[in-house]
Design a protein around this motif. Structure first.
Motif, short mmCIF file in Angstrom:
data_model
loop_
_atom_site.label_atom_id
_atom_site.label_comp_id
_atom_site.label_asym_id
_atom_site.label_seq_id
_atom_site.Cartn_x
_atom_site.Cartn_y
_atom_site.Cartn_z
N PHE A 280 -65.42 43.49 69.85
CA PHE A 280 -63.96 43.30 69.44
C PHE A 280 -63.14 42.23 70.15
N TRP A 281 -63.36 42.47 71.42
CA TRP A 281 -62.52 41.42 72.38
C TRP A 281 -63.10 39.98 72.23
N ASP B 157 -64.19 38.62 69.46
CA ASP B 157 -63.81 38.34 68.14
C ASP B 157 -62.25 37.88 68.31
N PHE B 158 -61.61 38.72 68.86
CA PHE B 158 -60.07 38.51 69.16
C PHE B 158 -59.74 37.13 69.85
N GLU C 29 -60.69 34.41 67.36
CA GLU C 29 -59.80 34.66 66.03
C GLU C 29 -58.48 33.69 66.50
#
Lengths: 215, 219
Positions: B97-98, B100-101, B104
């Motif tokens: 998740f991090w 990907d953050f 992005e």
């Protein structure tokens, strides 16, 4: 202790569809909760404070965000049934590459067809190109991963329920432009997990028309 | 059969740095090849026909593209030492998740800091500092993002640190005063051989950014 699985999503989201299909493939019991994106629940905002987006998967009180991350998590947490990713590292990297390609290219282009006035012609051309690249990657295979339904199929199939929207606004027929992809989509729809989750194309089109205040 | 590992890369690329660090963490011998992005090699175009970008990892002639996918691949193939991702599925999802953050948000935000002017730059600077603060908050009091061990999120972020002096110079920022814990984390990472060897000198990056600005921006 029994697993408690909650999914916050919206019925028309092709991203939420990924997670739902994965849960269905693994025969995981889950509590589906429909969100109103114009009035997000406090629960959603608490579970995804960084992006405030759906889908959010909550497993025994712990949230997992981002649809592809959820699919991978589901595959790792319930490994018994229907593996979604291959076990070989190179094939896994290959599958992740194509899911990443889909994430980078499809929605950002497809959205322009219906959401931004004046862009429909150019965006439609670009979307067809993207789908043709995917068709070329699919080749003669039954599914993107070969014989077994998996990660890349799950990443892409939700967009099929939006073909009606793209066709209407783009004044085209994706089915005629991309017959191989259409055949692949119909094969996927024969799977219970997919047919249960994907909404009818007409329902999505009607929804978008209503959103845009059109007839 | 011996492993043949080639990395097609571009020395200032914070994405390429991820793959370099991962290979070094695992002690993998590899051949580093610097690409000229304005004159891409036939091998690059052949091994990454879809995106035509670096880095490309070629393992026994088979290409793996996208830096985060490469790092995961390296972790799975050379699984005997220094695990990069946690073994617990929930912690793995958090790490992903991090990264990907970071993927992005960071690239576009940092680009505005050094590559734009006026109001666009001011907005970019605000966004960039907000992002760093969010990451700092996620780091908390931990040594590394994953806890006690250097791992996936650290690898995902640390390459940007080599560009920090360039952001400070052209964005007129003082990152340490805004995010002291993040700077402390970066310095801890730099003590690892894999990181120190994989990140270019800050001064070299500033020179590079200066050149790029001359080429593409009207001063």
């Amino acid at each position: 202790m029994a697993d408690e699985v909650i999914l916050l999503s919206v019925w028309a989201s092709m991203f939420g569809m990924r997670t739902r299909i994965a849960l269905e493939e693994k025969k995981v019991k889950y509590d589906y909760r429909e969100e109103d994106l114009w009035n997000k629940s406090s629960f959603l905002l608490e579970m995804n404070p960084v992006h405030k987006k759906i889908p959010v998967l909550i497993h025994n009180g712990k949230p997992v965000c981002e649809s592809l991350i959820q699919v991978e998590y589901i595959d790792e947490t319930w490994p018994g049934e229907n593996p979604l990713l291959p076990s070989d590292p190179y094939q896994r990297a290959h599958a992740k590459f194509w899911a990443d390609f889909i994430d980078k290219k499809v929605n950002v282009t497809a959205r322009r067809i219906w959401a931004i006035k004046g862009e429909e012609k150019e965006a439609s051309k670009e979307l067809i190109e993207i789908f043709k690249t995917l068709e070329s990657e699919l080749g003669d295979k039954h599914y993107f991963g070969g014989e077994t339904f998996g990660y890349v199929d799950i990443a892409l199939i939700g967009f099929y329920s939006w073909f009606g929207v793209y066709n209407k606004f783009g004044n085209m027929s994706l089915e005629s432009e991309c017959p191989e992809l259409t055949r692949w989509a119909k094969r996927c729809l024969q799977r219970e997990s997919v047919s249960k989750v994907l909404p009818e194309s007409e329902k999505v089109t009607k929804f978008i028309f209503q959103r845009l205040g059109l007839e | 059969m011996a492993n043949e590992v080639i990395l097609l890369d571009f020395w200032p690329s914070m994405f390429g740095m991820r793959t370099r660090i991962a290979l070094r963490e695992k002690g993998v011998e590899f051949e580093y090849r610097d690409e000229d992005l304005w004159n891409k090699s036939p091998l690059l175009l052949e091994t990454n026909p879809v995106h035509k970008k670096v880095p490309v990892l070629i393992h026994n002639s088979k290409p793996v593209c996208e830096s985060t996918i490469q790092v995961q691949y390296i972790d799975e193939v050379w699984s005997d030492k220094n695990p990069i991702l946690p073994s617990d599925p929930y912690q793995r999802a958090q790490a992903r998740f991090w990264v990907d953050f970071i993927d992005e948000k960071m690239y576009d935000a940092q680009r505005k800091v050094w590559g734009t002017k006026g109001e666009e730059q001011e907005t970019g600077k605000k966004e960039f500092i907000e992002l760093l603060k969010t990451l700092e908050s996620e780091l908390g009091d931990k040594t590394y993002f994953g806890g006690d061990d250097f791992g996936y999120v650290d690898i995902g972020l640390i390459g940007f640190y080599s560009w920090f002096h360039a952001y400070e110079k052209y964005g007129n920022l003082n990152i340490e005063s805004e995010c002291p814990k993040l700077i402390a984390w970066a310095k801890t990472c730099m003590q690892r051989e894999s990181v120190a060897k994989s990140l270019p000198d800050s001064e070299k990056v500033i020179e590079f950014v200066t050149e790029i600005r001359k080429k593409f921006m009207i001063e």
